[in-house]
Each structure stands twice: as structure tokens, then as C-alpha cells.
Write a protein that holds these residues in place. Structure first.
Motif, PDB file in Angstrom:
ATOM      1  N   LYS A  75      45.736  33.282  34.314  1.00  0.00           N
ATOM      2  CA  LYS A  75      46.768  32.804  35.234  1.00  0.00           C
ATOM      3  C   LYS A  75      46.578  31.356  35.637  1.00  0.00           C
ATOM      4  CE  LYS A  75      47.729  37.277  37.209  1.00  0.00           C
ATOM      5  NZ  LYS A  75      47.748  38.104  38.392  1.00  0.00           N
ATOM      6  N   GLY A  76      45.664  30.680  35.053  1.00  0.00           N
ATOM      7  CA  GLY A  76      45.424  29.285  35.377  1.00  0.00           C
ATOM      8  C   GLY A  76      44.246  28.776  34.568  1.00  0.00           C
ATOM      9  N   LYS A  77      43.879  27.523  34.811  1.00  0.00           N
ATOM     10  CA  LYS A  77      42.785  26.946  34.039  1.00  0.00           C
ATOM     11  C   LYS A  77      41.477  27.683  34.267  1.00  0.00           C
ATOM     12  CE  LYS A  77      40.803  22.864  32.349  1.00  0.00           C
ATOM     13  NZ  LYS A  77      40.645  23.152  30.962  1.00  0.00           N
ATOM     14  N   HIS A  78      41.199  28.039  35.511  1.00  0.00           N
ATOM     15  CA  HIS A  78      39.936  28.699  35.830  1.00  0.00           C
ATOM     16  C   HIS A  78      40.117  30.180  36.141  1.00  0.00           C
ATOM     17  CE1 HIS A  78      37.965  24.845  35.774  1.00  0.00           C
ATOM     18  NE2 HIS A  78      38.901  24.371  36.588  1.00  0.00           N
ATOM     19  N   GLY A  79      41.315  30.705  35.958  1.00  0.00           N
ATOM     20  CA  GLY A  79      41.573  32.116  36.229  1.00  0.00           C
ATOM     21  C   GLY A  79      41.050  32.999  35.113  1.00  0.00           C
ATOM     22  N   ARG A  80      40.908  34.261  35.402  1.00  0.00           N
ATOM     23  CA  ARG A  80      40.464  35.229  34.422  1.00  0.00           C
ATOM     24  C   ARG A  80      41.570  36.263  34.223  1.00  0.00           C
ATOM     25  NH1 ARG A  80      36.520  32.348  32.589  1.00  0.00           N
ATOM     26  NH2 ARG A  80      34.547  32.418  33.676  1.00  0.00           N
ATOM     27  N   PRO A  81      41.785  36.698  32.973  1.00  0.00           N
ATOM     28  CA  PRO A  81      42.808  37.711  32.745  1.00  0.00           C
ATOM     29  C   PRO A  81      42.357  39.061  33.291  1.00  0.00           C
ATOM     30  CG  PRO A  81      41.646  37.233  30.710  1.00  0.00           C
ATOM     31  CD  PRO A  81      41.154  36.251  31.736  1.00  0.00           C
ATOM     32  N   SER A  82      43.315  39.905  33.648  1.00  0.00           N
ATOM     33  CA  SER A  82      42.984  41.247  34.117  1.00  0.00           C
ATOM     34  C   SER A  82      43.022  42.253  32.979  1.00  0.00           C
ATOM     35  CB  SER A  82      43.941  41.678  35.225  1.00  0.00           C
ATOM     36  OG  SER A  82      45.258  41.697  34.735  1.00  0.00           O
ATOM     37  N   TYR A  83      43.567  41.876  31.840  1.00  0.00           N
ATOM     38  CA  TYR A  83      43.626  42.758  30.681  1.00  0.00           C
ATOM     39  C   TYR A  83      43.565  41.901  29.425  1.00  0.00           C
ATOM     40  CZ  TYR A  83      45.410  45.979  27.180  1.00  0.00           C
ATOM     41  OH  TYR A  83      45.548  46.729  26.057  1.00  0.00           O
ATOM     42  N   ILE A  84      42.751  42.332  28.462  1.00  0.00           N
ATOM     43  CA  ILE A  84      42.657  41.650  27.170  1.00  0.00           C
ATOM     44  C   ILE A  84      42.876  42.704  26.097  1.00  0.00           C
ATOM     45  CG2 ILE A  84      41.219  40.295  25.636  1.00  0.00           C
ATOM     46  CD1 ILE A  84      39.660  39.340  28.053  1.00  0.00           C
ATOM     47  N   PRO A  85      43.900  42.545  25.254  1.00  0.00           N
ATOM     48  CA  PRO A  85      44.135  43.524  24.190  1.00  0.00           C
ATOM     49  C   PRO A  85      42.955  43.605  23.224  1.00  0.00           C
ATOM     50  CG  PRO A  85      46.030  42.081  24.442  1.00  0.00           C
ATOM     51  CD  PRO A  85      44.925  41.513  25.278  1.00  0.00           C
ATOM     52  N   SER A  86      42.772  44.761  22.628  1.00  0.00           N
ATOM     53  CA  SER A  86      41.615  44.969  21.733  1.00  0.00           C
ATOM     54  C   SER A  86      41.659  44.070  20.505  1.00  0.00           C
ATOM     55  CB  SER A  86      41.552  46.432  21.315  1.00  0.00           C
ATOM     56  OG  SER A  86      42.730  46.799  20.627  1.00  0.00           O
ATOM     57  N   GLU A  87      42.851  43.686  20.057  1.00  0.00           N
ATOM     58  CA  GLU A  87      42.952  42.811  18.888  1.00  0.00           C
ATOM     59  C   GLU A  87      42.334  41.441  19.190  1.00  0.00           C
ATOM     60  OE1 GLU A  87      45.875  44.180  20.218  1.00  0.00           O
ATOM     61  OE2 GLU A  87      45.835  45.918  18.897  1.00  0.00           O
ATOM     62  N   ILE A  88      42.495  40.959  20.400  1.00  0.00           N
ATOM     63  CA  ILE A  88      41.943  39.645  20.770  1.00  0.00           C
ATOM     64  C   ILE A  88      40.427  39.735  20.911  1.00  0.00           C
ATOM     65  CG2 ILE A  88      41.890  37.900  22.585  1.00  0.00           C
ATOM     66  CD1 ILE A  88      44.852  38.304  22.938  1.00  0.00           C
TER      67      ILE A  88
END
Length: 90
Positions: A75-88
Motif C-alpha cells: 500500500k505504499g513504499k514502506h507498506g507491507r502487503p496483507s496477502y501474497i498469491p502463491s505464484e508470486i
């Protein structure tokens, strides 16, 4: 007469339980979103999974989150995603 009162009570209890469950779920999701709980749990889990170093003085988990595919989910430069798909991740 023929148990229809029991059916009415059963339908009423099921409806009440459903409304209560949906309300509790909405409250928990709102609190999780407000405190960024999902992204914190994801970082902790990936840190445990990917513990180690690839380069001297550079943790693998930091390099993972700096990858452009993962950054695009943030969600931003220093933000962390809340979900990462398994393909990534793979």
C-alpha cells in the motif's frame, strides 16, 4: 399443530445465530484492518520461513519484500502487503 411451532423457533434461532456470526466477523475484520494485523502476521510467518542471509548483512526477508512483484501488492513504499498469491512467492 404438526410441529410448525418448532420449525418457526428453529428458523428464528438460525437467523439470530447467522446475524450474530456476521456481526462478529465484521467487527474482527474491521479491527484487523485498522491494526494491520494481517500484514504483521504475514511478515512474521515469512520471516520464520525465509530466515537466513543471501548477501552479507542483508536479510533474505528484506530482499523478498523489496522485489518489484511484492512491492506492487503493498500500500505504499514502506507498506507491507496483507496477502501474497502463491505464484508470486514461488
Amino acid at each position: 399443530m404438526f410441529g410448525l411451532e418448532t420449525l418457526d423457533v428453529l428458523i428464528g434461532l438460525m437467523t439470530l445465530y447467522f446475524v450474530f456470526a456476521m456481526t462478529c466477523t465484521a467487527i474482527v475484520e474491521a479491527i484487523s484492518a485498522w491494526t494491520n494485523l494481517r500484514s504483521k502476521n504475514l511478515v512474521a510467518a515469512l520471516d520464520e520461513l525465509f530466515s537466513g542471509e543471501l548477501a552479507p548483512d542483508k536479510q533474505f526477508i528484506n530482499q523478498f519484500f523489496e522485489h518489484p512483484l511484492v512491492q506492487s501488492l503493498s500500500k505504499g513504499k514502506h507498506g507491507r502487503p496483507s496477502y501474497i498469491p502463491s505464484e508470486i512467492v514461488a
